[in-house]
Design a protein around this motif. Structure first.
Motif, PDB file in Angstrom:
ATOM      1  N   ILE A   1      33.219-105.036  18.033  1.00 18.12           N
ATOM      2  CA  ILE A   1      32.296-104.151  16.599  1.00 18.12           C
ATOM      3  C   ILE A   1      33.452-103.805  15.717  1.00 18.12           C
ATOM      4  CG2 ILE A   1      31.111-103.132  15.393  1.00 18.12           C
ATOM      5  CD1 ILE A   1      29.456-103.113  16.885  1.00 18.12           C
ATOM      6  N   ALA A   2      34.349-104.760  14.443  1.00  8.82           N
ATOM      7  CA  ALA A   2      35.414-104.411  13.413  1.00  8.82           C
ATOM      8  C   ALA A   2      34.696-103.212  13.138  1.00  8.82           C
ATOM      9  CB  ALA A   2      36.076-105.593  12.689  1.00  8.82           C
ATOM     10  N   VAL A   3      35.712-101.407  12.263  1.00  8.70           N
ATOM     11  CA  VAL A   3      34.693-100.800  11.345  1.00  8.70           C
ATOM     12  C   VAL A   3      36.301-101.056  10.885  1.00  8.70           C
ATOM     13  CG1 VAL A   3      34.173 -98.615  11.302  1.00  8.70           C
ATOM     14  CG2 VAL A   3      33.926 -99.485  13.375  1.00  8.70           C
ATOM     15  N   THR A   4      36.107-100.769   9.365  1.00  7.49           N
ATOM     16  CA  THR A   4      36.578-100.621   8.533  1.00  7.49           C
ATOM     17  C   THR A   4      36.711 -99.090   7.280  1.00  7.49           C
ATOM     18  OG1 THR A   4      35.313-101.502   6.348  1.00  7.49           O
ATOM     19  CG2 THR A   4      36.679-103.714   7.374  1.00  7.49           C
ATOM     20  N   GLY A   5      37.730 -98.402   7.309  1.00  8.20           N
ATOM     21  CA  GLY A   5      37.455 -97.317   7.117  1.00  8.20           C
ATOM     22  C   GLY A   5      37.464 -96.561   8.207  1.00  8.20           C
TER      23      GLY A   5
ATOM     24  N   VAL B   1      43.669-107.468   7.624  1.00 10.38           N
ATOM     25  CA  VAL B   1      41.810-107.409   8.251  1.00 10.38           C
ATOM     26  C   VAL B   1      41.543-108.509   8.968  1.00 10.38           C
ATOM     27  CG1 VAL B   1      40.082-108.791   6.372  1.00 10.38           C
ATOM     28  CG2 VAL B   1      41.888-106.864   5.720  1.00 10.38           C
ATOM     29  N   ARG B   2      42.673-109.512   8.955  1.00  8.57           N
ATOM     30  CA  ARG B   2      42.577-110.896   9.878  1.00  8.57           C
ATOM     31  C   ARG B   2      42.562-110.301  11.476  1.00  8.57           C
ATOM     32  NH1 ARG B   2      45.876-116.474   8.371  1.00  8.57           N
ATOM     33  NH2 ARG B   2      43.952-115.511   7.449  1.00  8.57           N
ATOM     34  N   ARG B   3      43.804-109.790  11.561  1.00  4.00           N
ATOM     35  CA  ARG B   3      44.040-109.375  12.654  1.00  4.00           C
ATOM     36  C   ARG B   3      42.200-108.340  13.602  1.00  4.00           C
ATOM     37  NH1 ARG B   3      48.726-106.041  12.942  1.00  4.00           N
ATOM     38  NH2 ARG B   3      48.046-105.335  15.068  1.00  4.00           N
ATOM     39  N   ALA B   4      41.940-107.060  12.778  1.00  3.71           N
ATOM     40  CA  ALA B   4      41.061-106.742  12.886  1.00  3.71           C
ATOM     41  C   ALA B   4      39.509-107.580  12.847  1.00  3.71           C
ATOM     42  CB  ALA B   4      40.767-106.279  12.372  1.00  3.71           C
ATOM     43  N   ILE B   5      39.653-108.202  12.364  1.00  3.41           N
ATOM     44  CA  ILE B   5      38.332-109.681  12.546  1.00  3.41           C
ATOM     45  C   ILE B   5      38.372-110.157  13.244  1.00  3.41           C
ATOM     46  CG2 ILE B   5      36.082-110.823  11.427  1.00  3.41           C
ATOM     47  CD1 ILE B   5      37.342-109.162   9.230  1.00  3.41           C
ATOM     48  N   ASP B   6      39.150-110.370  14.069  1.00  4.32           N
ATOM     49  CA  ASP B   6      39.159-111.805  14.807  1.00  4.32           C
ATOM     50  C   ASP B   6      38.633-111.156  16.149  1.00  4.32           C
ATOM     51  OD1 ASP B   6      40.741-114.294  14.415  1.00  4.32           O
ATOM     52  OD2 ASP B   6      42.655-113.493  14.871  1.00  4.32           O
ATOM     53  N   GLY B   7      37.843-112.049  16.351  1.00  5.05           N
ATOM     54  CA  GLY B   7      36.843-111.470  17.429  1.00  5.05           C
ATOM     55  C   GLY B   7      35.892-110.492  17.443  1.00  5.05           C
ATOM     56  N   ALA B   8      35.260-110.201  16.573  1.00  6.26           N
ATOM     57  CA  ALA B   8      34.078-109.304  16.435  1.00  6.26           C
ATOM     58  C   ALA B   8      32.911-110.012  15.613  1.00  6.26           C
ATOM     59  CB  ALA B   8      34.399-108.447  15.206  1.00  6.26           C
ATOM     60  N   GLU B   9      32.369-109.833  16.263  1.00  5.56           N
ATOM     61  CA  GLU B   9      30.578-110.507  16.148  1.00  5.56           C
ATOM     62  C   GLU B   9      30.399-110.074  15.076  1.00  5.56           C
ATOM     63  OE1 GLU B   9      29.025-110.520  20.146  1.00  5.56           O
ATOM     64  OE2 GLU B   9      30.588-109.542  20.818  1.00  5.56           O
ATOM     65  N   VAL B  10      30.322-108.738  14.761  1.00  2.16           N
ATOM     66  CA  VAL B  10      29.874-107.640  13.722  1.00  2.16           C
ATOM     67  C   VAL B  10      31.127-106.752  13.065  1.00  2.16           C
ATOM     68  CG1 VAL B  10      28.348-105.560  12.874  1.00  2.16           C
ATOM     69  CG2 VAL B  10      27.938-107.015  15.227  1.00  2.16           C
ATOM     70  N   VAL B  11      31.342-106.832  11.445  1.00  4.50           N
ATOM     71  CA  VAL B  11      31.268-105.544  10.777  1.00  4.50           C
ATOM     72  C   VAL B  11      31.213-104.207  10.413  1.00  4.50           C
ATOM     73  CG1 VAL B  11      33.687-105.471   8.840  1.00  4.50           C
ATOM     74  CG2 VAL B  11      33.311-107.837  10.398  1.00  4.50           C
ATOM     75  N   ALA B  12      30.975-103.802  10.753  1.00  6.50           N
ATOM     76  CA  ALA B  12      31.036-102.389   9.480  1.00  6.50           C
ATOM     77  C   ALA B  12      32.074-101.683   8.748  1.00  6.50           C
ATOM     78  CB  ALA B  12      30.783-100.780  11.139  1.00  6.50           C
ATOM     79  N   HIS B  13      31.847-101.784   7.766  1.00  8.96           N
ATOM     80  CA  HIS B  13      32.034-101.821   5.649  1.00  8.96           C
ATOM     81  C   HIS B  13      32.064-100.977   5.452  1.00  8.96           C
ATOM     82  CE1 HIS B  13      35.183-103.073   3.514  1.00  8.96           C
ATOM     83  NE2 HIS B  13      34.273-103.473   1.976  1.00  8.96           N
ATOM     84  N   CYS B  14      33.215 -99.925   5.625  1.00  6.64           N
ATOM     85  CA  CYS B  14      33.328 -98.227   5.041  1.00  6.64           C
ATOM     86  C   CYS B  14      34.685 -97.914   4.215  1.00  6.64           C
ATOM     87  CB  CYS B  14      33.540 -97.008   6.654  1.00  6.64           C
ATOM     88  SG  CYS B  14      31.631 -97.491   8.075  1.00  6.64           S
ATOM     89  N   ALA B  15      35.309 -99.128   4.713  1.00 10.06           N
ATOM     90  CA  ALA B  15      36.751 -98.780   3.879  1.00 10.06           C
ATOM     91  C   ALA B  15      36.444 -98.690   1.711  1.00 10.06           C
ATOM     92  CB  ALA B  15      37.718 -99.948   3.711  1.00 10.06           C
ATOM     93  N   TRP B  16      36.693 -97.575   1.260  1.00  5.72           N
ATOM     94  CA  TRP B  16      36.722 -97.346  -0.333  1.00  5.72           C
ATOM     95  C   TRP B  16      37.596 -96.732  -0.751  1.00  5.72           C
ATOM     96  CZ3 TRP B  16      33.055-100.894  -1.551  1.00  5.72           C
ATOM     97  CH2 TRP B  16      32.892-100.551  -3.102  1.00  5.72           C
TER      98      TRP B  16
END
Length: 199
Positions: free
Chosen positions: A21-25, A73-88
């Motif tokens: 799982i990729a977590v932004t922010g 962003v590409r490096r973080a999401i590569d291979g992630a099945e889910v994204v928790a998008h918190c960047a703001w």
């Protein structure tokens, strides 16, 4: 029971399978808290933020990058099945262009990279402010009520725009709309240091 099965017909694990799982922010209050909870449940976490927190988990990846940087962003999401998008952009700023680049442009980058990698699920940290101001006595809001924030209120307006982007993305998505967030280490401009919680 039918509801206890995945769409492909396989049995559902009540705790869910472990996922990447990729977590932004991931350096913010929501991001850190979500990452900690998911890690405690056995998921593989990769965080994305401009600065790695000093207390980031030693066994979890972290990408130091701006959400506006497609390569990061590409490096973080590569291979992630889910994204928790918190960047703001949380703090008040007079720069609408800067705010839009991060809130809307950053979300576009996330969705674009999800499309490229085939990641299909995203959970978005939205806000009750996405509803917009309502007259006193207008009743209790539900998740089906329209989102009508004033365009000049960038925080709520951008939250509503991102929800619309997700609805049109073709992804499996969920938006969480919390109210005022209080807690340890929360710098909430709406409440400052005068928080009273009735019990």
């Amino acid at each position: 029971r039918p509801e206890d099965r995945f769409r492909d017909g396989g049995p559902r694990d009540p705790m869910g399978p472990a996922m990447r799982i990729a977590v932004t922010g991931a350096s913010g209050v929501f991001g850190r808290g979500i990452a900690a909870r998911l890690r405690s449940e056995g998921h593989e976490i990769v965080g994305l933020a401009r600065r790695r927190p000093d207390n980031w988990f030693h066994d979890c990846d972290f990408i130091e990058s701006d959400i506006r940087d497609v390569a990061g962003v590409r490096r973080a999401i590569d291979g992630a099945e889910v994204v928790a998008h918190c960047a703001w952009v949380v703090n008040s700023t007079p720069d609408e262009s800067f705010t839009r680049e991060i809130n809307l442009g950053g979300t576009e980058n996330v969705l674009s990279e999800m499309e490229r990698t085939g990641s299909r699920r995203i959970v978005f940290a939205s806000s009750v402010l996405a509803y917009g101001a309502r007259p006193a006595g207008s009743g209790t809001l539900t998740e089906d009520d329209p989102l009508e924030p004033h365009p000049d209120h960038w925080y709520g307006f951008h939250k509503s725009k991102v929800e619309a982007m997700l609805a049109n993305s073709g992804k499996e998505w969920v938006a969480i709309r919390p109210g005022i967030v209080v807690g340890r280490d929360v710098d909430n401009l709406a409440v400052g240091d005068r928080v009273v919680i009735p019990f």
